[in-house]
Enzyme design. Structure first.
Site, PDB file in Angstrom:
ATOM      1  N   TYR A   1      29.179 135.204  -8.623  1.00 46.62           N
ATOM      2  CA  TYR A   1      28.405 136.570  -7.821  1.00 46.62           C
ATOM      3  C   TYR A   1      28.273 136.271  -6.415  1.00 46.62           C
ATOM      4  CZ  TYR A   1      24.224 139.338  -6.929  1.00 46.62           C
ATOM      5  OH  TYR A   1      23.619 140.425  -6.484  1.00 46.62           O
TER       6      TYR A   1
ATOM      7  N   ASP B   1      31.363 155.306 -14.812  1.00 47.85           N
ATOM      8  CA  ASP B   1      31.467 153.846 -15.122  1.00 47.85           C
ATOM      9  C   ASP B   1      32.580 153.399 -13.925  1.00 47.85           C
ATOM     10  OD1 ASP B   1      32.244 151.468 -15.741  1.00 47.85           O
ATOM     11  OD2 ASP B   1      32.117 151.869 -18.247  1.00 47.85           O
ATOM     12  N   ILE B   2      31.990 152.472 -13.088  1.00 43.98           N
ATOM     13  CA  ILE B   2      32.803 152.055 -12.148  1.00 43.98           C
ATOM     14  C   ILE B   2      33.917 151.297 -12.512  1.00 43.98           C
ATOM     15  CG2 ILE B   2      31.069 152.270 -10.282  1.00 43.98           C
ATOM     16  CD1 ILE B   2      31.114 149.219 -10.063  1.00 43.98           C
TER      17      ILE B   2
ATOM     18  N   LYS C   1      29.937 138.971  -3.524  1.00 37.38           N
ATOM     19  CA  LYS C   1      29.369 139.843  -2.767  1.00 37.38           C
ATOM     20  C   LYS C   1      29.865 139.404  -1.482  1.00 37.38           C
ATOM     21  CE  LYS C   1      26.509 142.007  -5.337  1.00 37.38           C
ATOM     22  NZ  LYS C   1      26.324 143.554  -5.529  1.00 37.38           N
TER      23      LYS C   1
HETATM   24  P1  NDP Z   1      20.046 145.887 -12.476  1.00 35.44           P
HETATM   25  O1  NDP Z   1      20.738 144.831 -13.445  1.00 35.44           O
HETATM   26  O2  NDP Z   1      18.691 145.928 -12.663  1.00 35.44           O
HETATM   27  O3  NDP Z   1      20.892 147.231 -12.355  1.00 35.44           O
HETATM   28  C1  NDP Z   1      22.272 147.337 -12.376  1.00 35.44           C
HETATM   29  C2  NDP Z   1      22.760 148.610 -12.395  1.00 35.44           C
HETATM   30  O4  NDP Z   1      24.231 148.753 -12.497  1.00 35.44           O
HETATM   31  C3  NDP Z   1      22.330 149.186 -14.011  1.00 35.44           C
HETATM   32  O5  NDP Z   1      21.901 150.328 -13.736  1.00 35.44           O
HETATM   33  C4  NDP Z   1      23.669 148.996 -14.663  1.00 35.44           C
HETATM   34  O6  NDP Z   1      23.699 149.774 -15.438  1.00 35.44           O
HETATM   35  C5  NDP Z   1      24.516 149.256 -13.532  1.00 35.44           C
HETATM   36  N1  NDP Z   1      25.832 148.952 -13.985  1.00 35.44           N
HETATM   37  C6  NDP Z   1      26.649 147.682 -14.351  1.00 35.44           C
HETATM   38  N2  NDP Z   1      27.795 147.919 -14.483  1.00 35.44           N
HETATM   39  C7  NDP Z   1      28.059 149.118 -14.179  1.00 35.44           C
HETATM   40  C8  NDP Z   1      29.282 149.861 -14.203  1.00 35.44           C
HETATM   41  N3  NDP Z   1      30.400 149.133 -14.651  1.00 35.44           N
HETATM   42  N4  NDP Z   1      29.450 151.162 -14.068  1.00 35.44           N
HETATM   43  C9  NDP Z   1      28.380 151.815 -13.539  1.00 35.44           C
HETATM   44  N5  NDP Z   1      27.101 150.941 -13.621  1.00 35.44           N
HETATM   45  C10 NDP Z   1      27.015 149.944 -13.933  1.00 35.44           C
HETATM   46  O7  NDP Z   1      20.352 145.216 -10.963  1.00 35.44           O
HETATM   47  P2  NDP Z   1      19.382 145.377  -9.398  1.00 35.44           P
HETATM   48  O8  NDP Z   1      18.831 146.748  -9.460  1.00 35.44           O
HETATM   49  O9  NDP Z   1      18.750 143.930  -9.283  1.00 35.44           O
HETATM   50  O10 NDP Z   1      20.799 145.191  -8.370  1.00 35.44           O
HETATM   51  C11 NDP Z   1      21.099 146.524  -7.859  1.00 35.44           C
HETATM   52  C12 NDP Z   1      22.206 145.831  -6.876  1.00 35.44           C
HETATM   53  O11 NDP Z   1      21.592 145.093  -5.811  1.00 35.44           O
HETATM   54  C13 NDP Z   1      23.150 145.191  -7.281  1.00 35.44           C
HETATM   55  O12 NDP Z   1      24.251 145.438  -6.544  1.00 35.44           O
HETATM   56  C14 NDP Z   1      22.879 143.844  -6.968  1.00 35.44           C
HETATM   57  O13 NDP Z   1      23.857 142.754  -6.940  1.00 35.44           O
HETATM   58  C15 NDP Z   1      22.278 143.927  -5.778  1.00 35.44           C
HETATM   59  N6  NDP Z   1      21.008 142.977  -5.398  1.00 35.44           N
HETATM   60  C16 NDP Z   1      20.189 142.851  -6.153  1.00 35.44           C
HETATM   61  C17 NDP Z   1      19.107 141.900  -5.857  1.00 35.44           C
HETATM   62  C18 NDP Z   1      17.681 141.671  -6.641  1.00 35.44           C
HETATM   63  O14 NDP Z   1      17.014 140.676  -6.414  1.00 35.44           O
HETATM   64  N7  NDP Z   1      17.550 142.422  -7.721  1.00 35.44           N
HETATM   65  C19 NDP Z   1      19.331 140.891  -4.495  1.00 35.44           C
HETATM   66  C20 NDP Z   1      20.441 141.273  -4.191  1.00 35.44           C
HETATM   67  C21 NDP Z   1      21.506 142.016  -4.365  1.00 35.44           C
HETATM   68  P3  NDP Z   1      23.383 149.181 -17.272  1.00 35.44           P
HETATM   69  O15 NDP Z   1      21.793 149.452 -17.281  1.00 35.44           O
HETATM   70  O16 NDP Z   1      24.166 150.000 -18.127  1.00 35.44           O
HETATM   71  O17 NDP Z   1      23.630 147.890 -17.336  1.00 35.44           O
END
Ligand code: NDP
Length: 270
Positions: free
Chosen positions: A190, A61-62, A194
Site C-alpha cells: 500500500y 471501474d478504474i 501511494k
Molecule cells: P474505502 O475502502 O472506504 O472506499 C474505497 C472506494 O474505492 C470504494 O468506493 C470502492 O468501491 C472504490 N474502489 C475500489 N476499487 C475500485 C475500482 N477498481 N474502480 C472504482 N472504484 C473502486 O476507502 P477510503 O474511503 O478510506 O479511501 C479513499 C481514498 O483515501 C483511498 O485512495 C485511500 O487509499 C485514501 N486514504 C484513506 C485513508 C483513511 O484513513 N481512510 C488514509 C489515507 C488515504 P467498492 O465499494 O466497490 O469496493
C-alpha cells in the site's frame, strides 16, 4: 456558459462519497458520483438525494479500460470536458491478510497505481485547460517510506518520466514476486502504491503545466472508513476537507504538491 463538471472515482462510500457530498454543496456545476458497482453507486446517489443534494451518476471501474473509455465518451457527448477530477478509488489489504506478499503487491499496485495512471491517460484529454486533478495519496505515500536511498533518488528526480516511474513500480511487483522487495522497498505494498501516486502527481504536473492544469496529491487524514476497519479518528466529511480544499479553494499557485489533511503543503522528499 457551459456546464462545469466534477468527477470522483470510488465514490459510493467512504471519503469519495463525502467528497461528492461536499462538491454537491459547494461546486457550481454537475458532480459525478462514480462507482465500479452500479447498484452500490445508485444507493449512494439516493442517500445524497435524501439529503437534498443532486449528484449525477455514472459507472466507472478504474481497472477496466472499456468502462473508463465509455465514461469518457459519455462526458464528451454531454459536456465540454471535466473541470475537476478526483482520483480517490483505491484498495488496501488488511494487516492480518493471509494473501502472500506477491499477490498483495500485484493487486495493490494494479488498482492504486497502474489503474489510476491508465484512467488519467484516458481522461486527461477531456480535462479542460485550467482544470484541477486531485490524486488521493496517503501519509503512507511519503517518500521516506522507501528505505533505499537509490530508489528515493530515482523517485524524486525532477526529470522522472511516466515510463520510468511505471517501470519502477513494476520492478517492485517483480521484486515482491521473488520475495526480495523488503530491503529496498519496505514491507507495505500500500505504501509503495501511494508513494507511486505522489511521484506520479509530480510527473503529471510537469506533463500538464502547458495546459494550466493543477495536479496535487493529498493525504486525507486517518479516517473512519471500511478501509481502516473504522479505526480512523476523522469522519468521512473531515477526510474530504483537504481534497475539497484542493478542488475548490487552493490558489492556482498550488501545483504538483503533497498536501496534508490540515490543507498545508508538506515536503515529500525530505
Ligand atoms: P474505502 O475502502 O472506504 O472506499 C474505497 C472506494 O474505492 C470504494 O468506493 C470502492 O468501491 C472504490 N474502489 C475500489 N476499487 C475500485 C475500482 N477498481 N474502480 C472504482 N472504484 C473502486 O476507502 P477510503 O474511503 O478510506 O479511501 C479513499 C481514498 O483515501 C483511498 O485512495 C485511500 O487509499 C485514501 N486514504 C484513506 C485513508 C483513511 O484513513 N481512510 C488514509 C489515507 C488515504 P467498492 O465499494 O466497490 O469496493
Amino acid at each position: 456558459m457551459s456546464t462545469k463538471v466534477a468527477v470522483v472515482t470510488g465514490a459510493n462510500k467512504g471519503i469519495g462519497f463525502a467528497i461528492v457530498r461536499g462538491l454537491c454543496k459547494r461546486f457550481n456545476g454537475t458532480v459525478y458520483l462514480t462507482s465500479r458497482d452500479e447498484e452500490r453507486g445508485k444507493i449512494a446517489v439516493e442517500t445524497l438525494k435524501n439529503e437534498g443534494l443532486n449528484p449525477s451518476y455514472h459507472q466507472l471501474d478504474i481497472t477496466n479500460k472499456k468502462s473508463v473509455e465509455s465514461f469518457r465518451d459519455y462526458i464528451k457527448t454531454k459536456y465540454e470536458g471535466i473541470d475537476i477530477l478526483i482520483n480517490n478509488a483505491a484498495i488496501a489489504f488488511k494487516q492480518n491478510a493471509t494473501e502472500p506478499v506477491a499477490v498483495q503487491a500485484e493487486q495493490t499496485l494494479y488498482v492504486n497505481f497502474f489503474s489510476l495512471t491508465s484512467t488519467c491517460e484516458i481522461l486527461f484529454p477531456i480535462v479542460k485547460n485550467g482544470g484541477r486533478v486531485i490524486n488521493v495519496s496517503s501519509s503512507a505515500g511519503h517518500l521516506s517510506r522507501i528505505p533505499s536511498e537509490n530508489l528515493r533518488n530515482k523517485l524524486k528526480d525532477p526529470k522522472l518520466t511516466l515510463p520510468e516511474l511505471t517501470a519502477l513500480m513494476q520492478k517492485y511487483v517483480d521484486d515482491a514476486k521473488q520475495g526480495i522487495q523488503a530491503e529496498e522497498w519496505g514491507n507495505s505494498s500500500y505504501a509503495v502504491s501511494k508513494v507511486g501516486v505522489t511521484a506520479l502527481t509530480k510527473v503529471q504536473q510537469r506533463m500538464l503545466s502547458d495546459r494550466d492544469i493543477k495536479v496535487n496529491a493529498v493525504h486525507p487524514g486517518y479516517v473512519d472508513t471500511d478501509m481502516t476497519s473504522h479505526k480512523g479518528v476523522l469522519t468521512i466529511d473531515e477526510g474530504a476537507s483537504a481534497p475539497l480544499f484542493l478542488a475548490l479553494d487552493a490558489p492556482d499557485s498550488v501545483r504538483g504538491q503533497y498536501v496534508w489533511n490540515d490543507c498545508k503543503i508538506v515536503s515529500w522528499d525530505e
